[in-house]
Design an enzyme around this catalytic site. Sequence first.
Site, mmCIF file in Angstrom:
data_model
loop_
_atom_site.group_PDB
_atom_site.id
_atom_site.type_symbol
_atom_site.label_atom_id
_atom_site.label_comp_id
_atom_site.label_asym_id
_atom_site.label_seq_id
_atom_site.Cartn_x
_atom_site.Cartn_y
_atom_site.Cartn_z
ATOM 1 N N ASP A 144 40.574 25.126 36.425
ATOM 2 C CA ASP A 144 39.543 24.905 37.829
ATOM 3 C C ASP A 144 38.308 24.156 37.755
ATOM 4 O O ASP A 144 37.530 23.822 38.620
ATOM 5 C CB ASP A 144 39.474 26.225 38.472
ATOM 6 C CG ASP A 144 38.957 27.095 37.583
ATOM 7 O OD1 ASP A 144 37.862 26.900 36.722
ATOM 8 O OD2 ASP A 144 39.213 28.508 37.747
ATOM 9 N N HIS B 54 43.786 24.210 28.521
ATOM 10 C CA HIS B 54 45.028 23.849 29.570
ATOM 11 C C HIS B 54 44.568 22.810 30.255
ATOM 12 O O HIS B 54 45.293 22.546 31.214
ATOM 13 C CB HIS B 54 45.254 25.076 30.142
ATOM 14 C CG HIS B 54 46.013 26.306 29.261
ATOM 15 N ND1 HIS B 54 46.061 27.363 29.762
ATOM 16 C CD2 HIS B 54 46.236 26.461 27.893
ATOM 17 C CE1 HIS B 54 46.653 28.194 28.795
ATOM 18 N NE2 HIS B 54 46.688 27.447 27.816
ATOM 19 N N ASN C 161 37.019 43.029 31.570
ATOM 20 C CA ASN C 161 38.246 43.116 32.530
ATOM 21 C C ASN C 161 38.435 44.346 32.942
ATOM 22 O O ASN C 161 38.331 45.409 32.200
ATOM 23 C CB ASN C 161 39.469 42.717 31.419
ATOM 24 C CG ASN C 161 40.750 42.432 32.246
ATOM 25 O OD1 ASN C 161 40.998 42.740 33.158
ATOM 26 N ND2 ASN C 161 41.306 41.458 31.394
#
Length: 245
Positions: free
Chosen positions: A104, A119, A212
């Site tokens: 993004d 990625h 997380n």
Amino acid sequence: MEELYRTVAQLLVSDKQCVALTGAGISAESGIPTFRSKGGLWEKYDPVVYASIEVFNQDPSKYWTIRGDFIRNYDNYEPNAAHYALAELEKMGIVRHVITQNIDGLHKKAGSRKVAELHGSLRETYCLSCGKEYLAPNVPDGTPPACDCGGVLKPNTVLFGEQLPRDALETAYQESSTCKTMLVIGTSAVVQPAASLPSLAKQKGAAVIEVNPQKSFPAADYYLEEKAGIVMSMILNEVKKIQDT
Ligand code: OAD
């Protein structure tokens, strides 16, 4: 919990050589869906059908359909407190590199300079026929955008079955094996090779800090069980307090 934030901040300030490994969870508070959390993209779509290079080559409309559900218009999304905190920690000389699985572009948009995009990036798109490069187009539902030459456009991101960009991968291994602390933020740590980087860092002696709401790296030395925006703002505050004293 406050005590834990302070301990982690102290560690970051004293060790400095920190690398952050990030995943979809860090962008959740920017409104981008994750893949494997409840209601995530892969609950709705099978990645083998919608995000593999083999299928893309046969029928690119499948990929372009889900792109509309994931990120329709790249420019509509803004970094959140966690992205900004990492960028500021880099300026303070504490975070030395971000390794991200995200496509993004929000780390760079927040001001992080050292970013390995494992990625790739949604920002760039290129023609499979003639190679001409474009900025990411808005996605009309399911209709694969076409090049001037009529060829199909593919985003410069890694689909399942494709190689990772070599430079980013080399940087990721190098940074992970030499850092002193690693922040693992918002990743389920199941997709290789990113998933092995926290273990590599730990083997080489780094302390691993997981951020997380749901633990995904059981061997972490410190676990901050909260959303990334909250945790990273708290850590940045604590770091500033330590540096001001
Ligand atoms: P996942 O969707 O697998 O995992 C997202 C993680 O973020 C989960 O562990 C959540 O608990 C956590 N999370 C959710 N909200 C959060 C928040 N606000 N703050 C912090 N953490 C939060 O995403 P990734 O691990 O990034 O690859 O997935 C890895 C790769 O799988 C992606 O890059 C993508 C996907 O298939 C490709 O498409 C090649």
